[in-house]
Design an enzyme around this catalytic site. Structure first.
Site, short mmCIF file in Angstrom:
data_model
loop_
_atom_site.label_atom_id
_atom_site.label_comp_id
_atom_site.label_asym_id
_atom_site.label_seq_id
_atom_site.Cartn_x
_atom_site.Cartn_y
_atom_site.Cartn_z
N ILE A 167 0.83 -1.21 0.00
CA ILE A 167 0.00 0.00 0.00
C ILE A 167 0.86 1.26 0.00
CG2 ILE A 167 -1.87 1.22 1.17
CD1 ILE A 167 -2.57 -1.64 -0.04
N CYS A 242 -12.32 3.80 -8.81
CA CYS A 242 -11.20 4.64 -8.35
C CYS A 242 -9.95 4.31 -9.17
CB CYS A 242 -10.92 4.42 -6.87
SG CYS A 242 -12.34 4.73 -5.79
N GLU A 367 -1.85 -1.09 -10.37
CA GLU A 367 -3.00 -0.55 -11.11
C GLU A 367 -3.43 -1.47 -12.24
OE1 GLU A 367 -4.89 1.63 -10.37
OE2 GLU A 367 -3.86 2.89 -8.92
N THR A 369 -2.02 -5.40 -13.74
CA THR A 369 -0.83 -5.83 -14.50
C THR A 369 -1.14 -5.74 -16.00
OG1 THR A 369 -1.58 -8.12 -14.60
CG2 THR A 369 -0.25 -7.49 -12.66
P1 TGC Z 1 -16.04 -7.86 -12.78
O1 TGC Z 1 -17.10 -8.89 -12.68
O2 TGC Z 1 -15.41 -7.58 -14.06
O3 TGC Z 1 -16.59 -6.47 -12.20
C1 TGC Z 1 -17.21 -6.37 -10.95
C2 TGC Z 1 -18.07 -5.12 -11.00
O4 TGC Z 1 -17.22 -3.97 -11.23
C3 TGC Z 1 -17.56 -3.37 -12.51
N1 TGC Z 1 -16.27 -2.98 -13.12
C4 TGC Z 1 -15.83 -1.72 -13.12
N2 TGC Z 1 -16.37 -0.59 -12.69
C5 TGC Z 1 -15.67 0.53 -12.83
N3 TGC Z 1 -14.44 0.55 -13.41
C6 TGC Z 1 -13.86 -0.57 -13.85
N4 TGC Z 1 -12.63 -0.52 -14.39
C7 TGC Z 1 -14.54 -1.78 -13.72
N5 TGC Z 1 -14.27 -3.07 -14.04
C8 TGC Z 1 -15.34 -3.78 -13.67
C9 TGC Z 1 -18.31 -4.41 -13.28
O5 TGC Z 1 -19.17 -3.82 -14.22
C10 TGC Z 1 -19.07 -5.12 -12.16
O6 TGC Z 1 -20.13 -4.26 -11.78
P2 TGC Z 1 -21.52 -4.88 -11.23
O7 TGC Z 1 -22.36 -3.68 -10.99
O8 TGC Z 1 -21.99 -5.77 -12.32
O9 TGC Z 1 -21.16 -5.63 -9.98
O10 TGC Z 1 -14.94 -8.18 -11.66
P3 TGC Z 1 -13.85 -9.32 -11.61
O11 TGC Z 1 -13.81 -9.82 -10.20
O12 TGC Z 1 -14.07 -10.32 -12.71
O13 TGC Z 1 -12.48 -8.54 -11.86
C11 TGC Z 1 -12.20 -7.89 -13.03
C12 TGC Z 1 -10.75 -7.35 -13.02
C13 TGC Z 1 -9.75 -8.48 -13.01
C14 TGC Z 1 -10.59 -6.51 -14.27
C15 TGC Z 1 -10.53 -6.47 -11.76
O14 TGC Z 1 -10.58 -7.20 -10.60
C16 TGC Z 1 -9.19 -5.74 -11.81
O15 TGC Z 1 -9.08 -4.67 -12.39
N6 TGC Z 1 -8.12 -6.31 -11.16
C17 TGC Z 1 -6.85 -5.60 -11.02
C18 TGC Z 1 -6.73 -5.08 -9.63
C19 TGC Z 1 -5.94 -3.81 -9.57
O16 TGC Z 1 -5.71 -3.10 -10.53
N7 TGC Z 1 -5.54 -3.42 -8.37
C20 TGC Z 1 -4.90 -2.16 -8.16
C21 TGC Z 1 -4.80 -1.85 -6.69
S1 TGC Z 1 -4.45 -0.14 -6.35
C22 TGC Z 1 -2.90 0.08 -6.87
O17 TGC Z 1 -2.27 -0.73 -7.47
C23 TGC Z 1 -2.31 1.40 -6.55
S2 TGC Z 1 -0.71 1.65 -7.13
C24 TGC Z 1 -0.75 3.30 -6.98
C25 TGC Z 1 0.51 4.03 -7.16
O18 TGC Z 1 1.43 3.91 -6.29
O19 TGC Z 1 0.54 4.83 -8.11
P1 FAD Z 2 -0.79 -11.41 -8.85
O1 FAD Z 2 -2.21 -11.01 -8.95
O2 FAD Z 2 -0.41 -12.56 -7.98
O3 FAD Z 2 -0.25 -11.71 -10.33
C1 FAD Z 2 0.92 -12.52 -10.60
C2 FAD Z 2 0.99 -12.74 -12.11
O4 FAD Z 2 -0.18 -13.45 -12.53
C3 FAD Z 2 1.00 -11.43 -12.91
O5 FAD Z 2 1.84 -11.56 -14.02
C4 FAD Z 2 -0.44 -11.33 -13.37
O6 FAD Z 2 -0.59 -10.56 -14.55
C5 FAD Z 2 -0.76 -12.77 -13.62
N1 FAD Z 2 -2.21 -13.02 -13.64
C6 FAD Z 2 -3.12 -12.63 -12.72
N2 FAD Z 2 -4.36 -13.00 -13.10
C7 FAD Z 2 -4.21 -13.66 -14.28
C8 FAD Z 2 -5.11 -14.29 -15.18
N3 FAD Z 2 -6.43 -14.31 -14.93
N4 FAD Z 2 -4.62 -14.86 -16.28
C9 FAD Z 2 -3.29 -14.83 -16.55
N5 FAD Z 2 -2.39 -14.26 -15.75
C10 FAD Z 2 -2.84 -13.67 -14.62
N6 FAD Z 2 -2.35 -1.97 -4.12
C11 FAD Z 2 -3.25 -1.22 -3.44
O7 FAD Z 2 -4.36 -1.65 -3.14
N7 FAD Z 2 -2.92 0.06 -3.05
C12 FAD Z 2 -1.72 0.61 -3.32
O8 FAD Z 2 -1.46 1.78 -2.95
C13 FAD Z 2 -0.75 -0.18 -4.02
N8 FAD Z 2 0.49 0.33 -4.26
C14 FAD Z 2 1.45 -0.49 -4.82
C15 FAD Z 2 2.77 -0.04 -4.93
C16 FAD Z 2 3.75 -0.87 -5.45
C17 FAD Z 2 5.17 -0.40 -5.52
C18 FAD Z 2 3.41 -2.16 -5.95
C19 FAD Z 2 4.44 -3.03 -6.56
C20 FAD Z 2 2.10 -2.61 -5.85
C21 FAD Z 2 1.12 -1.78 -5.27
N9 FAD Z 2 -0.19 -2.25 -5.09
C22 FAD Z 2 -1.12 -1.48 -4.41
C23 FAD Z 2 -0.53 -3.63 -5.43
C24 FAD Z 2 -0.76 -3.88 -6.91
O9 FAD Z 2 -1.97 -3.35 -7.33
C25 FAD Z 2 -0.70 -5.39 -7.13
O10 FAD Z 2 0.65 -5.77 -6.98
C26 FAD Z 2 -1.23 -5.80 -8.51
O11 FAD Z 2 -2.61 -5.59 -8.58
C27 FAD Z 2 -0.90 -7.26 -8.85
O12 FAD Z 2 -1.22 -8.11 -7.80
P2 FAD Z 2 -0.14 -9.18 -7.26
O13 FAD Z 2 1.14 -8.46 -7.03
O14 FAD Z 2 -0.76 -9.88 -6.12
O15 FAD Z 2 0.12 -10.15 -8.47
#
Ligand code: TGC
Ligand code: FAD
Length: 388
Positions: A167, A242, A367, A369
């Site tokens: 985080i 978000c 954000e 992968t």
């Molecule tokens: P799925 O069934 O597709 O969707 C569940 C519900 O969410 C809606 N939805 C969205 N709504 C708004 N924006 C989007 N991009 C949306 N994508 C989906 C969807 O319509 C549905 O709505 P409802 O009303 O039908 O319930 O959900 P899923 O469980 O199959 O997952 C889809 C997937 C894999 C794309 C999603 O889980 C995902 O994007 N996973 C990646 C997680 C991620 O990006 N984590 C980031 C954490 S924060 C972070 O990394 C901060 S780094 C910050 C920094 O330091 O700069």
């Molecule tokens: P995993 O989900 O375990 O993925 C491992 C590998 O599997 C990846 O190559 C991925 O692409 C692949 N994979 C996953 N699903 C599939 C699929 N269905 N099919 C094929 N391949 C797949 N999170 C927050 O909530 N808040 C933050 O502020 C935040 N800040 C971060 C800052 C840093 C520096 C980093 C490194 C991460 C941060 N994250 C934060 C977390 C980040 O969002 C996660 O690392 C990211 O979403 C990937 O999750 P994971 O690392 O658990 O990888």
């Protein structure tokens, strides 16, 4: 006479006066205040986050595309350009601003009660309060729907238990937006970090994004009043919405790192003499420089297009995925290619290339992968969901 990559693409002609002014102001802050210290911050793995947040707040960079509550109300494109200029210094600085504005502030602004907004947004816009966003867990990164953090009711109070991982800003945050399972599905909670049971140990030994604070969030029986829940955030779509905001900033931001690499390399190859001539005079060098310029320019055109769509209110999540996937992937490739042109000098901290390349490894992962964004685009193209 030579042209920069931006001049070759006439990027300036696509910007409004306001866009240009904001980019120039942020670039000046970067050059005067951040660039002189960034290599040291990166090497030591520490940043003066509070001081920086206040400085960014004074310039209106925190929550700058939000309206009201002392937020700047700038266009999405201007916000993107600010991210680009910050990331031209270091992805960690853009991360600080992204998480504050696009994740923590946006969540409160979009889904919070009037009380949440008044309590937190003006202080967060000023950089007096720092926010973090806890979605990812140790076992649930790409698949946040499986999160185990749970909020249960005890009378009217909520009790939160669980662990969030990776985080950004966690250890310095005053407020954490935490996502948790409830009997009513996934909900968001506004957690003051002084609440008993909340702790945020820093994650050490990162070889990427060292000028950024990354932490675990431990929620051990955190007791919160009923009104700590974000009333408008119901289900996973709330945190995912978000992410759209922060991913949009990265579409621009990553290009800043690439621009800094390419400019450094253009300067270096012009002065580096090899076999009696400047390195820039060789065809192989020019082929690399031309290819990188093309990718940077194409990425910029894509970013500006998405910015205009966002300003028009029509940008779709899968379009953000197009930009995040392409621009981070190509920026990382540019950083690595630039490194080859500097030879051994490219591996030192004297030049920003390895720092940018290492940072972009995190940007490629957080954000969503690259693979997640490929699957989002694949789903949009085929109608088939291949996540599970
Ligand atoms: P799925 O069934 O597709 O969707 C569940 C519900 O969410 C809606 N939805 C969205 N709504 C708004 N924006 C989007 N991009 C949306 N994508 C989906 C969807 O319509 C549905 O709505 P409802 O009303 O039908 O319930 O959900 P899923 O469980 O199959 O997952 C889809 C997937 C894999 C794309 C999603 O889980 C995902 O994007 N996973 C990646 C997680 C991620 O990006 N984590 C980031 C954490 S924060 C972070 O990394 C901060 S780094 C910050 C920094 O330091 O700069
Ligand atoms: P995993 O989900 O375990 O993925 C491992 C590998 O599997 C990846 O190559 C991925 O692409 C692949 N994979 C996953 N699903 C599939 C699929 N269905 N099919 C094929 N391949 C797949 N999170 C927050 O909530 N808040 C933050 O502020 C935040 N800040 C971060 C800052 C840093 C520096 C980093 C490194 C991460 C941060 N994250 C934060 C977390 C980040 O969002 C996660 O690392 C990211 O979403 C990937 O999750 P994971 O690392 O658990 O990888």
């Amino acid at each position: 006479m030579t042209s920069s990559p931006a001049q070759l693409f006439a990027i300036d002609s696509l910007l409004t006066d306001d866009d240009r002014d904001i980019a120039t102001t942020v670039r000046k802050l970067v050059d005067d205040r951040l660039r002189p210290d960034i290599a040291e911050w990166y090497e030591s793995g520490s940043i003066p986050a509070r001081e920086l947040a206040q400085e960014f707040g004074r310039l209106g960079l925190l929550g700058m595309h939000l309206t009201g509550y002392d937020c700047a109300g700038a266009s999405a494109t201007a916000y993107g350009l600010a991210c680009l200029e910050l990331e031209a210094c270091d992805s960690g600085l853009r991360s600080l601003v992204s998480v504050q504005g696009s994740l923590a502030m946006f969540a409160i602004w979009r889904y919070g009660s009037e009380g949440h907004k008044e309590q937190w947004l003006p202080d967060m816009a000023a950089g007096q309060a720092i926010g973090c966003f806890g979605l990812t867990e140790p076992d649930f990164g790409s698949d946040p729907a499986g999160m185990r953090t749970r909020a249960t009711l005890d009378g009217t109070d909520w009790i939160l238990n669980g662990t969030k991982m990776w985080i950004t800003n966690g250890s310095v945050a005053d407020v954490a937006v935490v996502w948790a399972q409830t009997d009513d599905g996934i909900r968001g909670f506004v957690v003051p970090t002084t609440t008993p049971g909340f702790s945020a140990p820093a994650i050490k030994n990162k070889l990427s994004l060292r000028a950024s604070i990354t932490s675990e969030l431990v929620l051990d029986g955190v007791r919160l009043p009923a009104d700590a829940m974000l009333p408008e955030a119901k289900g996973l779509s709330a945190p995912l919405s978000c992410l759209n905001e922060a991913r949009f900033g990265i579409v621009f931001g990553a290009l800043g790192a690439a621009r800094d690499c390419l400019q450094t390399t253009l300067d270096y190859t012009a002065s580096r003499q090899i076999f009696g001539r400047p390195l820039a005079a060789y065809q192989l060098s020019q082929a690399k420089l031309a290819n990188m310029t093309l990718e940077l320019g194409k990425g910029m055109l894509l970013a500006l297009h998405l910015g205009r769509l966002k300003d028009a209110g029509t940008l779709r999540p899968e379009q953000v995925s197009l930009g995040k996937l392409n621009n981070v992937r190509e920026s990382l490739s540019i950083a690595r290619e630039c490194r080859t042109l500097l030879g051994a000098a490219g591996i030192t901290g004297e030049y920003p290339l390895m720092r940018h390349a290492n940072n972009l490894e995190s940007v490629l992962t957080y954000e969503g992968t690259s693979e997640v964004h490929q699957l989002v685009i694949g789903r949009a193209l085929t109608g088939e969901s291949a996540f599970r």
